[in-house]
Design a protein around this motif. Structure first.
Motif, PDB file in Angstrom:
ATOM      1  N   LEU A  14       0.860  -1.173   0.000  1.00 13.90           N
ATOM      2  CA  LEU A  14       0.000   0.000   0.000  1.00 13.90           C
ATOM      3  C   LEU A  14       0.899   1.227   0.000  1.00 13.90           C
ATOM      4  N   LEU A  15       0.691   2.124  -0.967  1.00 13.49           N
ATOM      5  CA  LEU A  15       1.550   3.290  -1.131  1.00 13.49           C
ATOM      6  C   LEU A  15       0.743   4.567  -1.017  1.00 13.49           C
ATOM      7  N   ASP A  16       1.356   5.594  -0.424  1.00 15.49           N
ATOM      8  CA  ASP A  16       0.852   6.966  -0.521  1.00 15.49           C
ATOM      9  C   ASP A  16       1.506   7.590  -1.742  1.00 15.49           C
ATOM     10  N   GLU A  17       0.693   8.013  -2.703  1.00 17.77           N
ATOM     11  CA  GLU A  17       1.215   8.512  -3.973  1.00 17.77           C
ATOM     12  C   GLU A  17       0.871   9.982  -4.168  1.00 17.77           C
ATOM     13  N   ASP A  18       1.857  10.745  -4.618  1.00 13.70           N
ATOM     14  CA  ASP A  18       1.634  12.140  -4.998  1.00 13.70           C
ATOM     15  C   ASP A  18       1.220  12.146  -6.466  1.00 13.70           C
ATOM     16  N   TYR A  19      -0.045  12.446  -6.735  1.00  9.56           N
ATOM     17  CA  TYR A  19      -0.582  12.339  -8.091  1.00  9.56           C
ATOM     18  C   TYR A  19      -0.356  13.583  -8.935  1.00  9.56           C
ATOM     19  N   ILE A  20      -0.017  14.703  -8.320  1.00 11.53           N
ATOM     20  CA  ILE A  20      -0.084  15.984  -9.024  1.00 11.53           C
ATOM     21  C   ILE A  20       1.275  16.600  -9.352  1.00 11.53           C
ATOM     22  N   HIS A  21       2.313  16.361  -8.543  1.00 11.94           N
ATOM     23  CA  HIS A  21       3.579  17.072  -8.719  1.00 11.94           C
ATOM     24  C   HIS A  21       4.565  16.373  -9.658  1.00 11.94           C
ATOM     25  N   TYR A  22       4.339  15.108  -9.942  1.00  7.67           N
ATOM     26  CA  TYR A  22       5.292  14.342 -10.746  1.00  7.67           C
ATOM     27  C   TYR A  22       4.663  13.887 -12.050  1.00  7.67           C
ATOM     28  N   PRO A  23       5.446  13.876 -13.167  1.00  6.50           N
ATOM     29  CA  PRO A  23       6.792  14.427 -13.294  1.00  6.50           C
ATOM     30  C   PRO A  23       6.797  15.940 -13.070  1.00  6.50           C
ATOM     31  N   LEU A  24       7.936  16.478 -12.734  1.00 11.56           N
ATOM     32  CA  LEU A  24       8.052  17.890 -12.412  1.00 11.56           C
ATOM     33  C   LEU A  24       7.669  18.748 -13.618  1.00 11.56           C
ATOM     34  N   PRO A  25       6.635  19.623 -13.481  1.00 10.29           N
ATOM     35  CA  PRO A  25       6.259  20.490 -14.609  1.00 10.29           C
ATOM     36  C   PRO A  25       7.398  21.419 -15.009  1.00 10.29           C
ATOM     37  N   ALA A  26       7.356  21.885 -16.243  1.00  3.65           N
ATOM     38  CA  ALA A  26       8.434  22.726 -16.766  1.00  3.65           C
ATOM     39  C   ALA A  26       8.579  24.026 -15.993  1.00  3.65           C
ATOM     40  N   PHE A  27       7.459  24.541 -15.429  1.00  4.19           N
ATOM     41  CA  PHE A  27       7.528  25.821 -14.720  1.00  4.19           C
ATOM     42  C   PHE A  27       8.061  25.678 -13.295  1.00  4.19           C
ATOM     43  N   ALA A  28       8.135  24.459 -12.762  1.00  2.00           N
ATOM     44  CA  ALA A  28       8.591  24.249 -11.380  1.00  2.00           C
ATOM     45  C   ALA A  28      10.096  24.452 -11.288  1.00  2.00           C
ATOM     46  N   LYS A  29      10.530  25.204 -10.272  1.00  2.00           N
ATOM     47  CA  LYS A  29      11.943  25.522 -10.104  1.00  2.00           C
ATOM     48  C   LYS A  29      12.575  24.817  -8.905  1.00  2.00           C
ATOM     49  N   GLU A  30      11.798  24.025  -8.193  1.00  5.59           N
ATOM     50  CA  GLU A  30      12.336  23.274  -7.064  1.00  5.59           C
ATOM     51  C   GLU A  30      11.546  21.979  -6.909  1.00  5.59           C
ATOM     52  N   PRO A  31      12.149  20.950  -6.316  1.00  2.00           N
ATOM     53  CA  PRO A  31      11.442  19.675  -6.177  1.00  2.00           C
ATOM     54  C   PRO A  31      10.304  19.779  -5.178  1.00  2.00           C
ATOM     55  N   PRO A  32       9.271  18.945  -5.317  1.00  3.06           N
ATOM     56  CA  PRO A  32       8.151  18.963  -4.363  1.00  3.06           C
ATOM     57  C   PRO A  32       8.599  18.556  -2.974  1.00  3.06           C
ATOM     58  N   GLN A  33       7.781  18.905  -1.978  1.00  7.89           N
ATOM     59  CA  GLN A  33       8.096  18.550  -0.604  1.00  7.89           C
ATOM     60  C   GLN A  33       7.854  17.074  -0.329  1.00  7.89           C
ATOM     61  N   ARG A  34       6.953  16.450  -1.078  1.00  4.58           N
ATOM     62  CA  ARG A  34       6.625  15.040  -0.888  1.00  4.58           C
ATOM     63  C   ARG A  34       7.323  14.175  -1.923  1.00  4.58           C
ATOM     64  N   ASP A  35       7.690  12.937  -1.508  1.00  6.29           N
ATOM     65  CA  ASP A  35       8.167  11.961  -2.468  1.00  6.29           C
ATOM     66  C   ASP A  35       6.998  11.484  -3.307  1.00  6.29           C
ATOM     67  N   ARG A  36       7.297  10.953  -4.478  1.00  6.13           N
ATOM     68  CA  ARG A  36       6.219  10.489  -5.348  1.00  6.13           C
ATOM     69  C   ARG A  36       5.501   9.283  -4.741  1.00  6.13           C
ATOM     70  N   TYR A  37       6.244   8.353  -4.165  1.00  2.00           N
ATOM     71  CA  TYR A  37       5.654   7.183  -3.531  1.00  2.00           C
ATOM     72  C   TYR A  37       6.210   7.028  -2.123  1.00  2.00           C
ATOM     73  N   ARG A  38       5.320   6.790  -1.159  1.00  2.00           N
ATOM     74  CA  ARG A  38       5.735   6.477   0.210  1.00  2.00           C
ATOM     75  C   ARG A  38       5.073   5.168   0.623  1.00  2.00           C
ATOM     76  N   LEU A  39       5.882   4.266   1.157  1.00  3.91           N
ATOM     77  CA  LEU A  39       5.368   2.961   1.558  1.00  3.91           C
ATOM     78  C   LEU A  39       4.578   3.079   2.848  1.00  3.91           C
ATOM     79  N   ASP A  40       3.300   2.683   2.796  1.00  2.00           N
ATOM     80  CA  ASP A  40       2.452   2.713   3.983  1.00  2.00           C
ATOM     81  C   ASP A  40       2.433   1.360   4.682  1.00  2.00           C
ATOM     82  N   ASP A  41       2.374   0.282   3.912  1.00  2.00           N
ATOM     83  CA  ASP A  41       2.423  -1.058   4.491  1.00  2.00           C
ATOM     84  C   ASP A  41       2.763  -2.036   3.380  1.00  2.00           C
TER      85      ASP A  41
END
Length: 333
Positions: free
Chosen positions: A211-238
């Protein structure tokens, strides 16, 4: 009638496809909402519930709040509608196993992810979108943009399987992910929210289920973004071994979409231990040692009947190959 009287921006605009989906906006990444998604020959419209007004900062130029001039006599009352013009669409990123897709424009206000959680719905929308884009006039290729630090060095990870990219004739880029990318995961932070129903990504391999917590919106990094997101794309929940699955419980009342996966909590085989255990400290309170007859239950809500049957079928087949007998599936209620 609703589309032409209250939503369409030009008179000759044609409605080509309609879809109900959960959506996440780039400017409100922690908020998942339900929207009626309408694809026309000019734009993609996201009709939202009136109760969501307080969540969005003012002014958001792409949110339309104008009432119908004949409001009292009209059978339709639109409260909020997010508009993404097809002329502003730059790229489409398809999620792992076609469970969602992200539409990306040139600014943060033009980025939205549709969480269909259904590969067929995703495929249908993308097919209609490509047909509509093919009917648009082709525009010259944009001038190359100077790469920043992250785009220059962030795509050179050693050993990473490259994504598949398709450049449509309308210059819109469609990106499909490598199915191996979900294994680059990190642990979920302590103190995470435990609401009754939480969106999760369930990932099944040949021997484990995660079971993963997934960041659906920030990845891949959009062209206008100048810094990486605060959240990882996938985090293991269990994570659990397939062979430790004891049985599957299926109930038709009140939620036929719900499955309960019952695992034997086997000592020494907790996949989360190698990720979250502090080997130089004490065992956290509440994390009782396994192997004492304790069971772990995952209550999984799978909206798509096709996905639900596929999950049960794959689990049963892999469990039988590992354990040498049929997986017990019990009906409850």
């Amino acid at each position: 009638e609703l589309f032409h009287s209250s939503i369409a921006e030009v008179e000759n605009e044609e409605l080509r496809h309609l879809l109900w989906s959960s959506v996440v906006f780039y400017q409100t990444p922690g908020l998942e909402v339900t929207a009626c998604v309408l694809l026309s020959t000019k734009a993609v419209y996201f009709v939202l519930h009136d109760g969501l007004r307080r969540y969005f900062s003012e002014p958001l130029q792409d949110f339309w709040h104008q009432k119908n001039t004949d409001y009292n006599n009209s059978p339709f009352h639109i409260s909020q509608c997010f508009v993404l013009k097809l002329s502003d669409l730059q790229s489409v990123n398809v999620g792992l196993f076609d469970q969602h897709f992200r539409l990306t424009g040139s600014s943060p206000a033009q980025v939205v992810t549709c969480l269909t959680r259904d590969s067929y719905l995703t495929h249908c929308f993308l097919q209609h979108l490509m047909l509509v884009l093919s009917s648009l006039e082709r525009t010259p290729s944009p001038e190359p943009v100077d790469k920043d630090f992250y785009s220059e060095f962030g795509s050179k990870t050693a050993g990473k399987v490259e994504n598949y990219e398709l450049i449509h004739s309308s210059r819109v880029k469609f990106t499909y992910p490598s199915e191996e990318e979900a294994f680059q995961v990190g642990p979920s932070p302590p103190g995470r929210c435990r609401s009754p129903l939480r969106p999760k990504t369930l990932l099944l391999t040949s021997t484990e289920i995660f079971l993963l917590d997934e960041d659906y919106i920030h990845y891949p990094l959009p062209a206008f973004a100048k810094e990486p997101p605060q959240r990882d794309r996938y985090r293991l929940d269990d994570g659990r071994r397939v062979r430790d699955l004891d049985r599957i419980l299926m109930g038709y009342q009140p939620y036929p979409q719900a499955l309960t996966l019952v695992f034997d909590d086997m000592q020494g085989h907790d996949l989360m231990g190698c990720v979250t255990l502090d080997h130089f400290g004490e065992v956290p309170s509440g994390s009782a040692r396994a192997g004492q007859g304790r069971e772990i239950q995952w209550q999984v809500f799978v909206p798509s009947a096709e996905s639900r049957e596929k999950l049960i079928s794959l689990l049963a087949r892999q469990w039988e190959a590992l354990c040498g007998r049929e997986l017990p599936v019990e009906l409850t209620g």
